[in-house]
Design a protein around this motif. Sequence first.
Motif, PDB file in Angstrom:
ATOM      1  N   PHE A  94       0.474   3.440  11.183  1.00 32.88           N
ATOM      2  CA  PHE A  94       0.364   3.302   9.729  1.00 32.88           C
ATOM      3  C   PHE A  94      -1.083   3.612   9.351  1.00 32.88           C
ATOM      4  O   PHE A  94      -1.996   2.878   9.742  1.00 32.88           O
ATOM      5  N   HIS A  95      -1.306   4.702   8.633  1.00 33.28           N
ATOM      6  CA  HIS A  95      -2.642   5.091   8.191  1.00 33.28           C
ATOM      7  C   HIS A  95      -2.807   4.583   6.750  1.00 33.28           C
ATOM      8  O   HIS A  95      -2.433   5.247   5.790  1.00 33.28           O
ATOM      9  N   ILE A  96      -3.352   3.391   6.652  1.00 32.32           N
ATOM     10  CA  ILE A  96      -3.414   2.675   5.376  1.00 32.32           C
ATOM     11  C   ILE A  96      -4.835   2.732   4.814  1.00 32.32           C
ATOM     12  O   ILE A  96      -5.780   3.142   5.497  1.00 32.32           O
ATOM     13  N   HIS A  97      -5.002   2.310   3.566  1.00 37.43           N
ATOM     14  CA  HIS A  97      -6.349   2.195   3.003  1.00 37.43           C
ATOM     15  C   HIS A  97      -7.095   1.065   3.709  1.00 37.43           C
ATOM     16  O   HIS A  97      -6.505   0.051   4.080  1.00 37.43           O
ATOM     17  N   ASP A 146       0.856  -1.185   0.000  1.00 38.23           N
ATOM     18  CA  ASP A 146       0.000   0.000   0.000  1.00 38.23           C
ATOM     19  C   ASP A 146       0.891   1.234   0.000  1.00 38.23           C
ATOM     20  O   ASP A 146       2.102   1.148   0.232  1.00 38.23           O
ATOM     21  N   ARG A 147       0.300   2.380  -0.296  1.00 42.00           N
ATOM     22  CA  ARG A 147       0.951   3.672  -0.051  1.00 42.00           C
ATOM     23  C   ARG A 147       0.175   4.341   1.067  1.00 42.00           C
ATOM     24  O   ARG A 147      -1.050   4.501   0.976  1.00 42.00           O
ATOM     25  N   ALA A 148       0.891   4.716   2.127  1.00 38.10           N
ATOM     26  CA  ALA A 148       0.188   5.138   3.339  1.00 38.10           C
ATOM     27  C   ALA A 148       0.951   6.229   4.064  1.00 38.10           C
ATOM     28  O   ALA A 148       2.145   6.441   3.846  1.00 38.10           O
ATOM     29  N   LEU A 149       0.236   6.919   4.957  1.00 39.33           N
ATOM     30  CA  LEU A 149       0.863   7.872   5.867  1.00 39.33           C
ATOM     31  C   LEU A 149       1.420   7.115   7.070  1.00 39.33           C
ATOM     32  O   LEU A 149       0.744   6.223   7.613  1.00 39.33           O
ATOM     33  N   VAL A 150       2.642   7.462   7.475  1.00 42.80           N
ATOM     34  CA  VAL A 150       3.240   6.845   8.655  1.00 42.80           C
ATOM     35  C   VAL A 150       3.653   7.939   9.632  1.00 42.80           C
ATOM     36  O   VAL A 150       4.011   9.052   9.235  1.00 42.80           O
ATOM     37  N   LEU A 151       3.575   7.618  10.921  1.00 41.76           N
ATOM     38  CA  LEU A 151       3.957   8.562  11.976  1.00 41.76           C
ATOM     39  C   LEU A 151       4.815   7.845  13.012  1.00 41.76           C
ATOM     40  O   LEU A 151       4.589   6.658  13.300  1.00 41.76           O
ATOM     41  N   TRP A 152       5.754   8.583  13.581  1.00 41.02           N
ATOM     42  CA  TRP A 152       6.681   8.039  14.577  1.00 41.02           C
ATOM     43  C   TRP A 152       6.509   8.825  15.881  1.00 41.02           C
ATOM     44  O   TRP A 152       6.547  10.056  15.893  1.00 41.02           O
TER      45      TRP A 152
END
Length: 497
Positions: A105-108, A84-90
Motif C-alpha cells: 500500500f503506497h499511502i500518503h 486515504d487514496r493510495a496505490l496498491v500492488l499485488w
Amino acid sequence: MLLLSLSNRSCSLKALCTRVVHDADTIFALSSGHGKCGVAVVRVSGPASGFALQSIAGFRHTLPAARTALLRNITDPHSQELLDRALVLWFPGPRSFTGEDCAEFHIHGGPAVISGVLKALGSLPGVRAATAGEFTRRAFLAGKLDLTEVEGLGDLIHAETEAQRRQALRQMAGDLARLYQDWSQHLTRCLAHVEAFIDFGEDELIENEVLNQVDHGVSQLQLQMERHLQDERRGERLRNGVQVVIAGAPNAGKSSLLNLLCRRPAAIVSPVPGTTRDVVETHLDIGGFPVVLSDTAGLRDTVDGVEREGVRRARERVDLSDVTLVMLDLTQLPKDHQSVPSFLMDHLRSTLLSGEDLRDSLQKFLLVFNKRDLLPQEQLDNIQKTIIHMEGLPPACLLSCQSGDGFDQFLRVLQNRLQTLCGDPLVGSPSLTQARHRSHLQQSLRALAQYHQYRDLDLALSAEGLRLALASLGRITGKVGPEEILDIIFRDFCIGK
C-alpha cells in the motif's frame, strides 16, 4: 554415506524452512521508515495478504493483476471510513520478495494516515504486526536470499557512504555467496571421493590416484581461503568505518582539526592546555569512505586524576586506531633543523607509543604540523625541505587550522590513506565484511589441516576434517547451522524489512 548424510541434513533444513513459511501468520509493517514523508509504503506478507487487500482496498470478488499499480480508496474494514487514496500492488507468491503472497500500500506519509492504515490491518483476523527483520527472514527461509545476501541487504540499508553502498550492493547481488558456494561444491566433491575410497578402496574399485587428486584439491582450496583471509580487514573496515584518531600534545590543535574536518564546532577549543579530557567521537564521510573520527586528550604526564584518565583513554584509542593523525605545533619544533628528525622520533616514542616498537606502527601514522600561519615562509620552506628528506618517519602535512591553509593537501593525503585501507569494493574478489565470516573460515581452515594430519593415519578421521570444513562454510551462507545464527543475523534489522 556422505551424500546420504548431506541429503538428510539438507532435507531436514528444507522441511524446517517449508514448515516455518507455510505455518506463518500474515504480517504487516511500515517499510519506508518513520517520520513525515510524501509517500509511505506498507507491506503485507503471508497467506492472508489477498484477504487484507480485498478488505481495505475494496476488491470485492477478485484480486488485481499481479505487479500492477492501481489507485484505490483505502477504508477501515469495520466502519468503512475512508482512510486515504493510495496505490496498491499485488505480488502473488512465489514471485515476491518473501516468496509468499504479498501486498503493498503506497499511502500518503502523514502520521495520521499511516497510523490509520496500520490499525486497520491489525484489526483483520490472522494478520499481525511484523517483528524486526521478519520479512527478510521469510525471504531467507523461502530460499530467496542466503545469509550473505541478507547481510548485504542490511548493510545497504545502513550504508552512509558511496563505498559502503558499492560493497553492500555487490554482496547483496550474491558475489560473496557464489565464492563460498564454489568452495563448498569443491569440498563436497573431495569428501565424496574420500568416502568412496573408504567404502570401495579395499575392493580395488577405486585407484589411489583419487586420494592424490583430493590432496591437491584441498591444498589449492587452503591457499585460496588463506588469501581471502589476508585482506587486512578491508571489507570489515569499510563496513564499520575506518578508526581515525587525532593525538598529540596539549594545545597542538587537535580539537581545531576535528572541527575543521566536521565543518562544525564539535569540540571545545581553548588556549588552556588540557581542555579535552575525554574522547570526542564523530562519524564522517571523507572521499566516500566511512570514518569514525576521535579527538583525544593531550598526551602528557599530569597529576590531575581526571586528565590522567583522559590520557589513558587516548593511548587506548591510538593502539586500536587504523590511522593516527599525530598533531604537532610547528612553533615548538627545534630551531636547529638538523635536530628535527630526532625530536620527532623521540616525540613519537615517548608520547604516543609508550615503549612499543615504533617501526611496526609507523604505517598507521600521519604527521600533521599545525600553526603554519605563525611562521614566516622562509622558515616553512626550510622545515618542509627537512621533512621531505627525513627517512623512517611517517608522511607529513603542514597546515593551519586557523586559516585553513594546507588543509586541502592534507585532505588528499588522508583520502589516499583511506583508499589504501579500504580498497575498491568493486575490484577483485569480494571482501570479507563480517567477523562471523572470518571466524567460520578460520574454523574451516583448521578442519582442512585435520585432513592432512590424519591423511596417512586414519582416513575416516581425515574425512571428518573435510566434513567439518564443509559445515563451517555452510554456516556462512546459512546452508548449515543452528537457529541461533538466524537470531543474530536478523535481530539488527528494522521493522518492515
